[in-house]
Design an enzyme around this catalytic site. Sequence first.
Site, PDB file in Angstrom:
ATOM      1  N   GLY A 167      -5.458 -27.718 -16.916  1.00  7.70           N
ATOM      2  CA  GLY A 167      -5.365 -28.913 -16.078  1.00  7.70           C
ATOM      3  C   GLY A 167      -3.954 -29.370 -15.801  1.00  7.70           C
ATOM      4  O   GLY A 167      -3.740 -30.516 -15.409  1.00  7.70           O
ATOM      5  N   SER A 168      -2.952 -28.475 -15.961  1.00  4.14           N
ATOM      6  CA  SER A 168      -1.578 -28.940 -15.718  1.00  4.14           C
ATOM      7  C   SER A 168      -1.356 -29.260 -14.235  1.00  4.14           C
ATOM      8  O   SER A 168      -0.605 -30.184 -13.919  1.00  4.14           O
ATOM      9  CB  SER A 168      -0.560 -27.920 -16.226  1.00  4.14           C
ATOM     10  OG  SER A 168      -0.572 -26.746 -15.449  1.00  4.14           O
ATOM     11  N   ASN A 169      -2.010 -28.537 -13.340  1.00  3.52           N
ATOM     12  CA  ASN A 169      -1.883 -28.875 -11.913  1.00  3.52           C
ATOM     13  C   ASN A 169      -2.560 -30.204 -11.603  1.00  3.52           C
ATOM     14  O   ASN A 169      -2.024 -31.018 -10.838  1.00  3.52           O
ATOM     15  CB  ASN A 169      -2.491 -27.766 -11.039  1.00  3.52           C
ATOM     16  CG  ASN A 169      -1.490 -26.663 -10.758  1.00  3.52           C
ATOM     17  OD1 ASN A 169      -0.526 -26.871 -10.016  1.00  3.52           O
ATOM     18  ND2 ASN A 169      -1.703 -25.506 -11.351  1.00  3.52           N
TER      19      ASN A 169
ATOM     20  N   ASN B 113      -6.778 -24.923  -2.194  1.00  2.00           N
ATOM     21  CA  ASN B 113      -6.697 -24.222  -3.477  1.00  2.00           C
ATOM     22  C   ASN B 113      -5.249 -23.833  -3.757  1.00  2.00           C
ATOM     23  O   ASN B 113      -4.478 -23.575  -2.824  1.00  2.00           O
ATOM     24  CB  ASN B 113      -7.557 -22.949  -3.411  1.00  2.00           C
ATOM     25  CG  ASN B 113      -7.520 -22.158  -4.718  1.00  2.00           C
ATOM     26  OD1 ASN B 113      -7.710 -22.714  -5.804  1.00  2.00           O
ATOM     27  ND2 ASN B 113      -7.274 -20.860  -4.630  1.00  2.00           N
TER      28      ASN B 113
ATOM     29  N   HIS C  91      -3.096 -20.874  -5.743  1.00  2.00           N
ATOM     30  CA  HIS C  91      -3.258 -19.537  -6.310  1.00  2.00           C
ATOM     31  C   HIS C  91      -1.889 -19.082  -6.809  1.00  2.00           C
ATOM     32  O   HIS C  91      -0.882 -19.287  -6.120  1.00  2.00           O
ATOM     33  CB  HIS C  91      -3.793 -18.582  -5.239  1.00  2.00           C
ATOM     34  CG  HIS C  91      -4.058 -17.211  -5.766  1.00  2.00           C
ATOM     35  ND1 HIS C  91      -5.226 -16.894  -6.437  1.00  2.00           N
ATOM     36  CD2 HIS C  91      -3.295 -16.086  -5.764  1.00  2.00           C
ATOM     37  CE1 HIS C  91      -5.168 -15.627  -6.802  1.00  2.00           C
ATOM     38  NE2 HIS C  91      -4.016 -15.104  -6.419  1.00  2.00           N
TER      39      HIS C  91
ATOM     40  N   ASP D 226      -9.599 -16.397  -1.391  1.00  2.00           N
ATOM     41  CA  ASP D 226      -8.122 -16.408  -1.318  1.00  2.00           C
ATOM     42  C   ASP D 226      -7.574 -15.952   0.036  1.00  2.00           C
ATOM     43  O   ASP D 226      -6.424 -15.503   0.124  1.00  2.00           O
ATOM     44  CB  ASP D 226      -7.500 -15.534  -2.426  1.00  2.00           C
ATOM     45  CG  ASP D 226      -7.777 -16.071  -3.818  1.00  2.00           C
ATOM     46  OD1 ASP D 226      -7.961 -17.294  -3.952  1.00  2.00           O
ATOM     47  OD2 ASP D 226      -7.815 -15.268  -4.771  1.00  2.00           O
TER      48      ASP D 226
ATOM     49  N   GLU E  52       4.303 -24.491  -9.046  1.00  2.00           N
ATOM     50  CA  GLU E  52       2.994 -25.006  -8.611  1.00  2.00           C
ATOM     51  C   GLU E  52       2.986 -26.535  -8.684  1.00  2.00           C
ATOM     52  O   GLU E  52       2.526 -27.222  -7.770  1.00  2.00           O
ATOM     53  CB  GLU E  52       1.862 -24.455  -9.490  1.00  2.00           C
ATOM     54  CG  GLU E  52       1.644 -22.963  -9.332  1.00  2.00           C
ATOM     55  CD  GLU E  52       0.445 -22.454 -10.122  1.00  2.00           C
ATOM     56  OE1 GLU E  52      -0.545 -23.176 -10.293  1.00  2.00           O
ATOM     57  OE2 GLU E  52       0.509 -21.296 -10.573  1.00  2.00           O
TER      58      GLU E  52
END
Length: 199
Positions: A12-14, A107, A109, A150, A179
């Site tokens: 969950g760092s993003n 999203n 990636h 993707d 990110e």
Amino acid sequence: MFKIGVMASGGGSNFKAIIDRIGEGDLEAQCKFLITNNAGCGAVGHATTYGIPVYHISGKTHPDQAAYEAALLEVLDKYDVDLLILAGYMKVLPVSLLKRMPDRILNIHPSLLPKFGGRGFWGLHVHEAVLAAHEKESGPTVHLVSEEVDAGRILGQRTVPVLDGDTPAELQARVLEQEHDLFWRVIKEYGENLVSSRA
Ligand code: GAR
């Protein structure tokens, strides 16, 4: 101001980077919910800290596919968010959900798409493949989610060097740092354009 919902599966760092930016006022948005397929994941802890409602919806909680899809759609209907954000969500979304939010699901990636994308390329596997291919550069991509995994329209990318002797975890950490700075900026630009195009 626009509304987002987030789906996450892992550390969950993003997700944290996004809600921290909202908290600091850099990203003028409201995060209405977190959906996770993994009730024990780190993202749940971050949601709890910020008082964001958490929905655990997975093949385990809803073994029947129709009930699973209905549960996801019910959350979307309840909050009527402008954007759905996949922040380290490791499942392929059902088509019913894609159809509900065309061009409104983003999203992140961890490779320079179209390289190293598609089924099987997720998390650390992506960085292992980048190193095995002796790439000189890597970096994250933010893209719209479409039915082909993707392969949706690319909204933003960052490049980092691949260094001699990198382990997958070291490359992952270098990419992850980018990110965290890239995703909220793309969400901000895309969300603000969406809202102003409606006005
Ligand atoms: C991130 O590197 C993200 O790009 C990747 O998983 C990691 C999640 O980290 N996503 C995918 O591989 C999706 N195909 P986080 O849980 O700390 O945000």
